[in-house]
Design a protein around this motif. Structure first.
Motif, PDB file in Angstrom:
ATOM      1  N   UNK A   4       0.773  -1.229   0.000  1.00  0.00           N
ATOM      2  CA  UNK A   4       0.000   0.000   0.000  1.00  0.00           C
ATOM      3  C   UNK A   4       0.802   1.275   0.000  1.00  0.00           C
ATOM      4  N   UNK A   5       2.112   1.186   0.081  1.00  0.00           N
ATOM      5  CA  UNK A   5       2.949   2.381   0.095  1.00  0.00           C
ATOM      6  C   UNK A   5       3.365   2.728  -1.325  1.00  0.00           C
ATOM      7  N   UNK A   6       3.030   3.921  -1.752  1.00  0.00           N
ATOM      8  CA  UNK A   6       3.379   4.394  -3.091  1.00  0.00           C
ATOM      9  C   UNK A   6       4.553   5.367  -2.980  1.00  0.00           C
ATOM     10  N   UNK A   7       5.651   4.997  -3.611  1.00  0.00           N
ATOM     11  CA  UNK A   7       6.855   5.819  -3.517  1.00  0.00           C
ATOM     12  C   UNK A   7       7.132   6.533  -4.831  1.00  0.00           C
ATOM     13  N   UNK A 195       5.775  13.038  12.765  1.00  0.00           N
ATOM     14  CA  UNK A 195       5.227  13.357  14.084  1.00  0.00           C
ATOM     15  C   UNK A 195       3.847  13.996  13.955  1.00  0.00           C
ATOM     16  N   UNK A 196       3.714  14.951  13.054  1.00  0.00           N
ATOM     17  CA  UNK A 196       2.428  15.639  12.853  1.00  0.00           C
ATOM     18  C   UNK A 196       1.384  14.669  12.311  1.00  0.00           C
ATOM     19  N   UNK A 197       1.790  13.839  11.318  1.00  0.00           N
ATOM     20  CA  UNK A 197       0.853  12.864  10.765  1.00  0.00           C
ATOM     21  C   UNK A 197       0.405  11.856  11.807  1.00  0.00           C
ATOM     22  N   UNK A 198       1.311  11.429  12.649  1.00  0.00           N
ATOM     23  CA  UNK A 198       0.962  10.489  13.705  1.00  0.00           C
ATOM     24  C   UNK A 198       0.029  11.097  14.734  1.00  0.00           C
ATOM     25  N   UNK A 199       0.294  12.357  15.091  1.00  0.00           N
ATOM     26  CA  UNK A 199      -0.572  13.045  16.057  1.00  0.00           C
ATOM     27  C   UNK A 199      -1.990  13.183  15.503  1.00  0.00           C
ATOM     28  N   UNK A 200      -2.104  13.486  14.221  1.00  0.00           N
ATOM     29  CA  UNK A 200      -3.430  13.590  13.596  1.00  0.00           C
ATOM     30  C   UNK A 200      -4.144  12.241  13.624  1.00  0.00           C
ATOM     31  N   UNK A 280       7.843   7.296  18.992  1.00  0.00           N
ATOM     32  CA  UNK A 280       7.621   5.970  19.564  1.00  0.00           C
ATOM     33  C   UNK A 280       6.395   5.916  20.463  1.00  0.00           C
ATOM     34  N   UNK A 281       6.205   6.960  21.273  1.00  0.00           N
ATOM     35  CA  UNK A 281       5.046   7.015  22.181  1.00  0.00           C
ATOM     36  C   UNK A 281       3.747   7.046  21.386  1.00  0.00           C
ATOM     37  N   UNK A 282       3.695   7.881  20.358  1.00  0.00           N
ATOM     38  CA  UNK A 282       2.476   7.976  19.540  1.00  0.00           C
ATOM     39  C   UNK A 282       2.200   6.658  18.832  1.00  0.00           C
ATOM     40  N   UNK A 283       3.253   6.020  18.286  1.00  0.00           N
ATOM     41  CA  UNK A 283       3.066   4.739  17.608  1.00  0.00           C
ATOM     42  C   UNK A 283       2.530   3.681  18.567  1.00  0.00           C
ATOM     43  N   UNK A 284       3.077   3.608  19.782  1.00  0.00           N
ATOM     44  CA  UNK A 284       2.611   2.631  20.760  1.00  0.00           C
ATOM     45  C   UNK A 284       1.157   2.904  21.146  1.00  0.00           C
ATOM     46  N   UNK A 285       0.779   4.183  21.247  1.00  0.00           N
ATOM     47  CA  UNK A 285      -0.590   4.548  21.615  1.00  0.00           C
ATOM     48  C   UNK A 285      -1.577   4.153  20.523  1.00  0.00           C
ATOM     49  N   UNK A 300       4.562   3.942  12.074  1.00  0.00           N
ATOM     50  CA  UNK A 300       3.878   5.228  12.148  1.00  0.00           C
ATOM     51  C   UNK A 300       4.048   6.015  10.854  1.00  0.00           C
ATOM     52  N   UNK A 301       5.260   5.998  10.332  1.00  0.00           N
ATOM     53  CA  UNK A 301       5.545   6.788   9.131  1.00  0.00           C
ATOM     54  C   UNK A 301       4.685   6.357   7.954  1.00  0.00           C
ATOM     55  N   UNK A 302       4.550   5.051   7.742  1.00  0.00           N
ATOM     56  CA  UNK A 302       3.850   4.586   6.550  1.00  0.00           C
ATOM     57  C   UNK A 302       2.421   4.137   6.841  1.00  0.00           C
ATOM     58  N   UNK A 303       2.072   4.086   8.116  1.00  0.00           N
ATOM     59  CA  UNK A 303       0.697   3.782   8.454  1.00  0.00           C
ATOM     60  C   UNK A 303      -0.116   5.037   8.663  1.00  0.00           C
ATOM     61  N   UNK A 304       0.382   5.928   9.537  1.00  0.00           N
ATOM     62  CA  UNK A 304      -0.359   7.148   9.846  1.00  0.00           C
ATOM     63  C   UNK A 304      -0.106   8.249   8.818  1.00  0.00           C
ATOM     64  N   UNK A 305       1.148   8.422   8.426  1.00  0.00           N
ATOM     65  CA  UNK A 305       1.477   9.508   7.505  1.00  0.00           C
ATOM     66  C   UNK A 305       0.990   9.205   6.095  1.00  0.00           C
ATOM     67  N   UNK A 306       1.059   7.936   5.684  1.00  0.00           N
ATOM     68  CA  UNK A 306       0.502   7.555   4.403  1.00  0.00           C
ATOM     69  C   UNK A 306       1.357   7.920   3.206  1.00  0.00           C
ATOM     70  N   UNK A 307       0.764   7.768   2.027  1.00  0.00           N
ATOM     71  CA  UNK A 307       1.502   7.943   0.783  1.00  0.00           C
ATOM     72  C   UNK A 307       2.021   9.353   0.573  1.00  0.00           C
ATOM     73  N   UNK A 308       1.331  10.345   1.110  1.00  0.00           N
ATOM     74  CA  UNK A 308       1.741  11.727   0.866  1.00  0.00           C
ATOM     75  C   UNK A 308       3.156  11.999   1.370  1.00  0.00           C
ATOM     76  N   UNK A 309       3.524  11.340   2.465  1.00  0.00           N
ATOM     77  CA  UNK A 309       4.839  11.572   3.049  1.00  0.00           C
ATOM     78  C   UNK A 309       5.803  10.413   2.813  1.00  0.00           C
ATOM     79  N   UNK A 310       5.349   9.369   2.153  1.00  0.00           N
ATOM     80  CA  UNK A 310       6.151   8.149   2.067  1.00  0.00           C
ATOM     81  C   UNK A 310       7.533   8.405   1.479  1.00  0.00           C
ATOM     82  N   UNK A 311       7.585   9.076   0.341  1.00  0.00           N
ATOM     83  CA  UNK A 311       8.879   9.299  -0.317  1.00  0.00           C
ATOM     84  C   UNK A 311       9.770  10.214   0.516  1.00  0.00           C
ATOM     85  N   UNK A 312       9.169  11.252   1.126  1.00  0.00           N
ATOM     86  CA  UNK A 312       9.942  12.159   1.966  1.00  0.00           C
ATOM     87  C   UNK A 312      10.502  11.415   3.174  1.00  0.00           C
TER      88      UNK A 312
END
Length: 477
Positions: A4-7, A195-200, A280-285, A300-312
């Motif tokens: 599901x990750x588009x790079x 971090x921002x994507x995970x918090x959202x 790490x705390x946000x991912x565990x939560x 967290x990076x590729x689950x919460x942040x998604x494709x928009x941030x994947x390449x970055x």
């Protein structure tokens, strides 16, 4: 590749091409070993500051300390933030004095005061630390690329070590510091984006506060006060003789520039170092205690942040890892060249021959670090195994050498302190009581650094007083 990750492969390719391009560009500035090792001693404040920050902010930091955050919460900050306290301290008291000596490597300073035996012993202990850092950084790169890009371990090692080694081979410290400055801003954008994507994804601060495990917010809770204290001591001790970092000070155009560069870099990085524990705390939560801690950042990076941030995010991890990897490869190559080849095997070698030997050593160091990672794939512990030994031996000896004239007159004491400190540290790491083996670190009943470092300091203090009273260096001779 992670499903599901588009790079954006052109984005990743453009980053790698830029790194190689920097190496090619600075190749014309490299005319000597000094250019390779310390960029001709002509760097400015902000280039040093961003290089210092990028060196401390590495792939192992992103992945390893995010894992620590998932396991131990805010305790994890001190596993990295303490290094920044050390950086700010040495900016004032150590770096300007070292710059004034004109040396290129730390073992060179020991050799200048005490001779070849001290140079060799300090060299071995420093390389143990720097090879651990290099191997741990390679591990961070490999973890991401095997998980996200679907590459094998062998393909990952060949690609990332190949690109990094080539631009260091071509441009030396000039290329290392220039790429560091670029990579710092890439790291900043990618890590804060995660971090921002995970918090959202957690439902904002309100959602996070409702679901978070309170134990993760206790700064001295999960890992325990003694272990957190040990992490702080490790950071302070290792920084005092971290040659890959200190050589950036040698690259400055003046002592004042070196001091400001380290001060600004340490402050910038100390603020940023809250990012991995929070990740790490946000991912565990979000994903619960069933999530493997070492996967916290990637999940967290590729689950919460998604494709928009994947390449970055991928480029962010590459930048964080390659900035440190290039630094340590270049530093160890300078040790192999100046402290071994030129000092003991070919002191009359021409400048051109020294330069080529240096470049060949760049390739050798990368290969050795890859082998070390394959043998011991514990990311943070790779940083600390050799780091504890170096921090409890060379680091206090170097600080004493720089700050106290009496230590410069006590060669026997300095040698004894380095050997005994390193030996006790290694023995405690081999036979000391372990409380818990975490995802990326070992939690000790009593961390080895809390045994080795005080002992080394005591030897230096008592031994220097006794040796200098007996006539100091002349008596020892």
């Amino acid at each position: 590749m992670m499903e599901g990750v588009q790079l954006s492969w052109w984005f990743i390719g453009a980053y790698l091409a830029l790194m190689l391009g920097v190496g090619v560009w600075f190749r014309r500035r490299v005319r000597s070993v000094e250019d390779m090792a310390v960029a001709g001693r002509n760097s400015g404040v902000w280039l040093i500051a961003f290089s210092v920050a990028a060196t401390w902010i590495n792939g192992t930091t992103l992945i390893g300390i995010s894992a620590l955050g998932a396991d131990f919460g805010l305790d994890a900050y001190w596993s990295g933030g303490s290094f920044m306290l050390g950086t700010i301290w040495i900016a004032y008291f150590i770096i300007p004095r070292l710059w004034g000596t004109g040396v290129i490597t730390i073992p060179e300073l020991f050799g200048r005061y005490f001779g070849p035996r001290h140079r060799v012993v300090s060299l071995v202990l420093i390389i143990m630390r720097d090879m651990g850092v290099t191997a741990g950084t390679i591990g961070a790169l490999t973890l991401v690329t095997t998980t996200v890009l679907g590459m094998s371990v062998g393909e990952s090692l060949l690609l990332w070590l190949g690109v990094t080694s080539v631009y260091v081979f071509l441009g030396g410290m000039w290329a290392v510091m220039a790429t560091d400055a670029i990579q710092f801003f890439i790291i900043l954008a990618g890590s804060i984006g995660v971090l921002v994507g995970g918090l959202a994804a957690a439902g904002g601060l309100g959602g996070l506060r409702a679901d978070i495990d309170p134990a993760l917010l206790d700064t001295f809770g999960r890992a325990g006060v003694t272990q957190v204290l040990a992490w702080i001591v490790i950071g302070l001790a290792i920084t005092g003789a971290y040659q890959g970092l200190i050589q950036r000070g040698f690259a400055a155009s003046s002592a004042a520039v070196a001091r400001k560069g380290f001060l600004y870099g340490g402050i910038i990085a100390s603020i940023w170092y809250m990012t991995p524990p929070l990740t790490g705390i946000i991912a565990r939560t979000i994903y619960g205690p069933g999530m493997a801690a070492e996967d916290a950042f990637v999940t967290l990076a590729f689950g919460a942040a998604g494709d928009k941030l994947a390449s970055l995010v991928v480029v962010c991890v590459l930048a964080a890892s390659m900035s440190t990897l290039s630094s340590t490869i270049n530093t160890i190559a300078s040790n192999f060249t100046l402290d071994l080849y030129v000092r003991f095997f070919a002191p009359a070698a021409s400048a051109a021959r020294q330069l080529w030997v240096y470049r060949i050593n760049v390739l050798i160091v990368g290969a050795l670090a890859a082998v070390l990672y394959l043998a011991l794939p514990l990311l943070i512990e790779l940083f600390w195994i050799g780091g504890r030994i170096m921090g409890a031996s060379v680091a206090p000896a170097l600080v004493g050498l720089v700050l106290f004239r009496s230590v410069r007159e006590a060669p026997r004491t300095v040698m004894a302190a380095m050997l005994i400190g390193a030996g006790v540290q290694a023995a405690w790491q081999a036979f000391g009581a372990i409380r818990e083996v975490g995802a990326v670190v070992i939690i000790w009943e009593l961390d080895p650094i809390l045994v080795g470092l005080p002992l080394t300091i005591l030897i230096l203090w008592v031994g220097t007083r006794l040796e200098t009273r007996a006539g100091g260096r002349h008596a020892a001779t």
